[in-house]
Write a protein that holds these residues in place. Structure first.
Motif, PDB file in Angstrom:
ATOM      1  N   THR A  27       0.828  -1.209   0.000  1.00  4.94           N
ATOM      2  CA  THR A  27       0.000   0.000   0.000  1.00  4.94           C
ATOM      3  C   THR A  27       0.855   1.250   0.000  1.00  4.94           C
ATOM      4  OG1 THR A  27      -0.080   0.099   2.400  1.00  4.94           O
ATOM      5  CG2 THR A  27      -1.753  -1.248   1.312  1.00  4.94           C
ATOM      6  N   SER A  28       0.215   2.392  -0.126  1.00  4.39           N
ATOM      7  CA  SER A  28       0.926   3.663   0.008  1.00  4.39           C
ATOM      8  C   SER A  28       1.280   3.874   1.475  1.00  4.39           C
ATOM      9  CB  SER A  28       0.051   4.813  -0.475  1.00  4.39           C
ATOM     10  OG  SER A  28      -0.214   4.686  -1.849  1.00  4.39           O
ATOM     11  N   ILE A  29       2.440   4.427   1.701  1.00  2.00           N
ATOM     12  CA  ILE A  29       2.935   4.521   3.076  1.00  2.00           C
ATOM     13  C   ILE A  29       3.321   5.939   3.449  1.00  2.00           C
ATOM     14  CG2 ILE A  29       3.771   2.141   3.099  1.00  2.00           C
ATOM     15  CD1 ILE A  29       6.614   3.282   2.684  1.00  2.00           C
ATOM     16  N   ASN A  30       3.307   6.206   4.754  1.00  2.00           N
ATOM     17  CA  ASN A  30       3.869   7.435   5.292  1.00  2.00           C
ATOM     18  C   ASN A  30       5.369   7.288   5.507  1.00  2.00           C
ATOM     19  OD1 ASN A  30       1.570   9.131   5.548  1.00  2.00           O
ATOM     20  ND2 ASN A  30       0.931   7.968   7.347  1.00  2.00           N
ATOM     21  N   ASN A  31       5.736   6.156   6.048  1.00  2.00           N
ATOM     22  CA  ASN A  31       7.144   5.892   6.295  1.00  2.00           C
ATOM     23  C   ASN A  31       7.378   4.396   6.397  1.00  2.00           C
ATOM     24  OD1 ASN A  31       7.066   4.983   9.244  1.00  2.00           O
ATOM     25  ND2 ASN A  31       6.120   7.005   9.423  1.00  2.00           N
ATOM     26  N   LEU A  32       8.628   4.019   6.370  1.00  7.24           N
ATOM     27  CA  LEU A  32       9.022   2.625   6.514  1.00  7.24           C
ATOM     28  C   LEU A  32      10.134   2.575   7.554  1.00  7.24           C
ATOM     29  CD1 LEU A  32       9.459  -0.043   3.809  1.00  7.24           C
ATOM     30  CD2 LEU A  32      11.304   0.304   5.466  1.00  7.24           C
ATOM     31  N   GLN A  33      10.039   1.605   8.435  1.00  2.00           N
ATOM     32  CA  GLN A  33      11.016   1.504   9.516  1.00  2.00           C
ATOM     33  C   GLN A  33      11.631   0.116   9.520  1.00  2.00           C
ATOM     34  OE1 GLN A  33       9.430   3.124  13.272  1.00  2.00           O
ATOM     35  NE2 GLN A  33       7.657   3.872  12.143  1.00  2.00           N
ATOM     36  N   TRP A  34      12.847   0.049  10.000  1.00  2.00           N
ATOM     37  CA  TRP A  34      13.522  -1.233  10.192  1.00  2.00           C
ATOM     38  C   TRP A  34      13.784  -1.427  11.678  1.00  2.00           C
ATOM     39  CZ3 TRP A  34      14.609  -5.043   6.651  1.00  2.00           C
ATOM     40  CH2 TRP A  34      14.431  -4.729   5.302  1.00  2.00           C
ATOM     41  N   TYR A  35      13.526  -2.655  12.129  1.00  2.00           N
ATOM     42  CA  TYR A  35      13.747  -3.035  13.514  1.00  2.00           C
ATOM     43  C   TYR A  35      14.618  -4.285  13.576  1.00  2.00           C
ATOM     44  CZ  TYR A  35       9.955   0.034  15.161  1.00  2.00           C
ATOM     45  OH  TYR A  35       9.177   1.118  15.466  1.00  2.00           O
ATOM     46  N   ARG A  36      15.308  -4.424  14.704  1.00  2.00           N
ATOM     47  CA  ARG A  36      16.086  -5.624  14.978  1.00  2.00           C
ATOM     48  C   ARG A  36      15.514  -6.303  16.201  1.00  2.00           C
ATOM     49  NH1 ARG A  36      21.783  -4.189  16.628  1.00  2.00           N
ATOM     50  NH2 ARG A  36      20.913  -4.178  18.721  1.00  2.00           N
ATOM     51  N   LEU A  46      15.819   0.707  14.438  1.00  2.00           N
ATOM     52  CA  LEU A  46      17.093   0.998  13.771  1.00  2.00           C
ATOM     53  C   LEU A  46      17.040   2.312  13.002  1.00  2.00           C
ATOM     54  CD1 LEU A  46      17.994  -2.535  12.380  1.00  2.00           C
ATOM     55  CD2 LEU A  46      18.890  -1.425  14.434  1.00  2.00           C
ATOM     56  N   ILE A  47      16.056   2.444  12.137  1.00  2.00           N
ATOM     57  CA  ILE A  47      16.045   3.598  11.245  1.00  2.00           C
ATOM     58  C   ILE A  47      14.652   3.771  10.654  1.00  2.00           C
ATOM     59  CG2 ILE A  47      16.736   2.299   9.188  1.00  2.00           C
ATOM     60  CD1 ILE A  47      18.692   4.659   8.598  1.00  2.00           C
ATOM     61  N   LEU A  48      14.287   5.013  10.411  1.00  2.00           N
ATOM     62  CA  LEU A  48      13.010   5.348   9.770  1.00  2.00           C
ATOM     63  C   LEU A  48      13.299   6.143   8.522  1.00  2.00           C
ATOM     64  CD1 LEU A  48       9.832   6.801  11.473  1.00  2.00           C
ATOM     65  CD2 LEU A  48      10.842   7.968   9.522  1.00  2.00           C
ATOM     66  N   ILE A  49      12.635   5.798   7.439  1.00  2.00           N
ATOM     67  CA  ILE A  49      12.781   6.556   6.196  1.00  2.00           C
ATOM     68  C   ILE A  49      11.393   6.997   5.758  1.00  2.00           C
ATOM     69  CG2 ILE A  49      12.759   4.442   4.766  1.00  2.00           C
ATOM     70  CD1 ILE A  49      14.796   5.956   2.916  1.00  2.00           C
ATOM     71  N   ARG A  50      11.278   8.277   5.440  1.00  2.00           N
ATOM     72  CA  ARG A  50       9.995   8.822   5.033  1.00  2.00           C
ATOM     73  C   ARG A  50       9.710   8.509   3.571  1.00  2.00           C
ATOM     74  NH1 ARG A  50      10.609  14.954   6.830  1.00  2.00           N
ATOM     75  NH2 ARG A  50      12.792  14.494   6.435  1.00  2.00           N
ATOM     76  N   SER A  51       8.454   8.627   3.193  1.00  2.00           N
ATOM     77  CA  SER A  51       8.068   8.243   1.826  1.00  2.00           C
ATOM     78  C   SER A  51       8.675   9.173   0.776  1.00  2.00           C
ATOM     79  CB  SER A  51       6.544   8.230   1.675  1.00  2.00           C
ATOM     80  OG  SER A  51       6.002   9.496   1.953  1.00  2.00           O
ATOM     81  N   ASN A  52       9.086  10.384   1.180  1.00  2.00           N
ATOM     82  CA  ASN A  52       9.690  11.288   0.198  1.00  2.00           C
ATOM     83  C   ASN A  52      11.223  11.222   0.218  1.00  2.00           C
ATOM     84  OD1 ASN A  52      10.149  12.535   2.616  1.00  2.00           O
ATOM     85  ND2 ASN A  52       9.548  14.572   1.933  1.00  2.00           N
TER      86      ASN A  52
END
Lengths: 114, 119
Positions: A27-36, A46-52
């Motif tokens: 789906t369309s997202i606001n942001n994507l995050q990675w976790y350990r 770990l890190i968050l990256i925004r959709s832009n």
């Protein structure tokens, strides 16, 4: 429902090598995050990256995001035995009523051999 | 400062019994989430609380599951008449909520989880 698909499901490398994990979403997202996650317990952000954003760095971590392909990658450079863990991507969906709840992938289990 | 805490760490119960799981979020965090993680799987969203708004219960798998958050802080997840398929790690997370331009951006901080085993 789980929308994240991660590959590979398992990855085994030697210490010092780079590890790349991929995540796809639907789906369309606001942001994507990675976790350990270590030992099946609490998750560490770990890190968050925004959709832009297209790329983000944090220490030995590099995350890319391609919204046209609905995919992201996590690169860990110069891996260490302590990086052994499960890694999950999680998306925050865009849209009305979005509560910020995260949709997680199934995870990639990384083993770094000393 | 203190992170998210959960209790108990482990819970073993018999099928049909009720259980209560507790979550203490980070002080000042207005948003609180419950997730469930079955063995070898990713996390499954259960329920979300934000301030005084009505909770988002869309992830609760059945009416045997309920949760409350009293005073905007501590939350309790209750599972009634537990079944063996309820066995999982139950994780709680909290976050600050901010609205920046294109939408909310939140980093969720997770507790260590409660490992539930239903015999």
């Amino acid at each position: 429902s789980q929308q994240g698909e991660e590959d590979p499901q398992a990855l085994s490398i030697q210490e010092g090598e780079n590890a790349t994990m991929n995540c796809s979403y639907k789906t369309s997202i606001n942001n994507l995050q990675w976790y350990r996650q270590n030992s099946g317990r609490g998750l560490v952000h770990l890190i968050l990256i925004r959709s832009n954003e297209r790329e983000k760095h944090s220490g030995r971590l590099r995350v890319t995001l391609d919204t046209s392909k609905k995919s992201s990658s996590l690169l860990i450079t110069a891996s260490r035995a302590a990086d052994t863990a499960s890694y999950f991507c999680a998306t925050s969906e865009r849209g009305s009523g979005n509560t910020g709840k995260l949709i997680f992938g199934q995870g990639t289990t990384l083993q770094v051999k000393p | 400062g203190a992170g998210v805490s959960q209790s108990p760490s482990n819970k073993v119960t018999e099928k049909g019994k009720d259980v209560e799981l507790r979550c203490d979020p980070i002080s000042g965090h207005t948003a609180l989430y419950w997730y469930r993680q079955s063995l070898g799987q990713g996390l499954e969203f259960l329920i979300y609380f934000q301030g005084n708004s009505a909770p988002d219960k869309s992830g609760l798998p059945s009416d045997r599951f309920s949760a409350e958050r009293t005073g905007g802080s501590v939350s309790t997840l209750t599972i009634q008449r537990t079944q063996q398929e309820d066995s999982a790690v139950y994780l709680c997370a909290s976050s600050l909520v901010s609205s920046l331009g294109q939408g909310k951006m939140e980093t969720q901080y997770f507790g260590p989880g409660t490992r539930l085993l239903v015999l």
